[in-house]
Scaffold this active site. Structure first.
Site, PDB file in Angstrom:
ATOM      1  CG  ASP A   1      15.001  25.410 -59.275  1.00  0.00           C
ATOM      2  OD1 ASP A   1      14.712  24.842 -60.340  1.00  0.00           O
ATOM      3  OD2 ASP A   1      15.338  24.805 -58.242  1.00  0.00           O
TER       4      ASP A   1
ATOM      5  CE  LYS B   1      16.934  18.984 -61.942  1.00  0.00           C
ATOM      6  NZ  LYS B   1      16.211  19.170 -60.671  1.00  0.00           N
TER       7      LYS B   1
ATOM      8  CD  GLN C   1      15.156  17.808 -57.425  1.00  0.00           C
ATOM      9  OE1 GLN C   1      15.988  18.387 -58.108  1.00  0.00           O
ATOM     10  NE2 GLN C   1      13.958  17.499 -57.903  1.00  0.00           N
TER      11      GLN C   1
HETATM   12  N1  GUN Z   1      11.312  19.198 -58.085  1.00  0.00           N
HETATM   13  C1  GUN Z   1      10.579  18.955 -59.199  1.00  0.00           C
HETATM   14  N2  GUN Z   1      10.878  19.846 -60.174  1.00  0.00           N
HETATM   15  C2  GUN Z   1      11.823  20.661 -59.655  1.00  0.00           C
HETATM   16  C3  GUN Z   1      12.528  21.779 -60.181  1.00  0.00           C
HETATM   17  O1  GUN Z   1      12.351  22.221 -61.312  1.00  0.00           O
HETATM   18  N3  GUN Z   1      13.433  22.348 -59.341  1.00  0.00           N
HETATM   19  C4  GUN Z   1      13.646  21.901 -58.073  1.00  0.00           C
HETATM   20  N4  GUN Z   1      14.538  22.545 -57.318  1.00  0.00           N
HETATM   21  N5  GUN Z   1      13.006  20.874 -57.563  1.00  0.00           N
HETATM   22  C5  GUN Z   1      12.102  20.262 -58.361  1.00  0.00           C
END
Ligand code: GUN
Length: 294
Positions: A118, A51, A95
């Site tokens: 998110d 990211k 995350q």
């Molecule tokens: N863990 C797995 N996929 C995601 C996501 O799209 N966002 C976040 N914050 N954690 C994740």
């Protein structure tokens, strides 16, 4: 059988994002994303790194907070509050999953919903359920829908079976695909580990979306001839033959399923790159709103 190239589709979207970032910069705004990682789970570290890297590639501002697994809930929420107040930050992502002592709901609730790229905050979940077009929609569901649209796969009237009921993928994806309009209007079934006759339910799908988090779960007998299969799974399995000693596989037993499909996504290079492309788009949208250009 068509192999759906998520990397190529994501590249096209990212190219448009890069242009929009450049345009916003001429107006004095740089989209900024903050990613918070708690602990040192290797998969989460890898996601956070990609990211951050994509932000750099698109010319966006990127901040990474890597916190020890022992961080307190209060300290974590304090960081979220600081990011809420930071005008250089338009998107905040913590995350998932955090360590067990952290109450994830409380952390997500602390994120300013306007920066919740998110789409996990209750306000955005509610907006998606209500069909409000200004909801931030979770990135993986958005990426799945966009893959279908870009590949010309009609969802209107289609029987879609989603395997998995998580708040990150299954549940929001069901809401998204049953919305009215482009990429929606589907007849959606959400199946999961407790569904009776699971293989038969999956076999009824025109479009089967696997998001159950178990390697090779979807076998040949789950899939109807001519179905479209979207594999959301990212599972690392041991493989002494591969250089790292392990490799990534999806939730679908690709080799036996693919020959039956009209179209299928691979793992890797399927849904994964789309998720990141959608995160960048959500962050840019947030920046546009703060800038008043949207
Ligand atoms: N863990 C797995 N996929 C995601 C996501 O799209 N966002 C976040 N914050 N954690 C994740």
């Amino acid at each position: 059988m068509q192999l759906i190239d998520g990397t190529a589709i994501a590249q096209k979207i990212n190219a448009a994002s890069r242009e929009e970032v450049a345009r916003l910069k001429t107006l004095g705004f740089t989209p900024g994303l903050a990613v918070v990682l708690v602990g040192d789970d290797p998969a989460s570290r890898a996601y956070v790194r990609s990211k951050d890297k994509m932000c750099q590639e698109l010319g966006m501002h990127s901040v990474k907070h890597e916190l020890p697994a022992s961080v307190s809930q209060a300290d974590l929420i304090h960081i979220v509050h600081q990011l809420n107040a930071d005008p250089a930050i338009h998107g905040i992502l913590v995350q998932s999953p955090p360590p067990a002592h952290i109450n994830e709901r409380a952390v997500v609730d602390a994120i300013d919903p306007r920066k919740d790229v998110d789409g996990f905050h209750p306000l955005n979940v509610a907006k998606l359920a209500l069909g409000d077009s200004d909801a931030f929609v979770p990135c993986t569901p958005l990426g799945c829908q966009r893959l279908l649209i870009e590949t010309g796969i009609e969802t209107a009237g289609a029987n879609v079976v989603i395997l998995g009921r998580s708040m990150i993928v299954g549940k929001p994806l069901a809401l998204l695909l049953m919305q009215k309009g482009k990429g929606g209007d589907a007849t959606v079934t959400v199946a999961h580990s407790r569904t009776r006759n699971l293989a038969d339910v999956c076999h009824s799908a025109d479009i089967l979306i696997a998001a159950i988090g178990q390697p090779y779960f979807v076998k040949e007998n789950f899939v109807r001839e001519g179905a479209v299969v979207i594999d959301v799974g990212i599972n690392r399995i041991d493989d002494p033959a591969s250089p790292k000693g392990s490799r990534l596989v999806g939730d679908v037993a690709f080799d036996e399923v693919a020959p039956k499909c009209r179209a299928i996504t691979p793992v890797p290079r399927g849904v994964g790159p789309m998720t990141i492309a959608m995160l960048m788009q959500n962050t840019i949208t947030s920046c546009q709103r703060f800038a008043g250009t949207r």
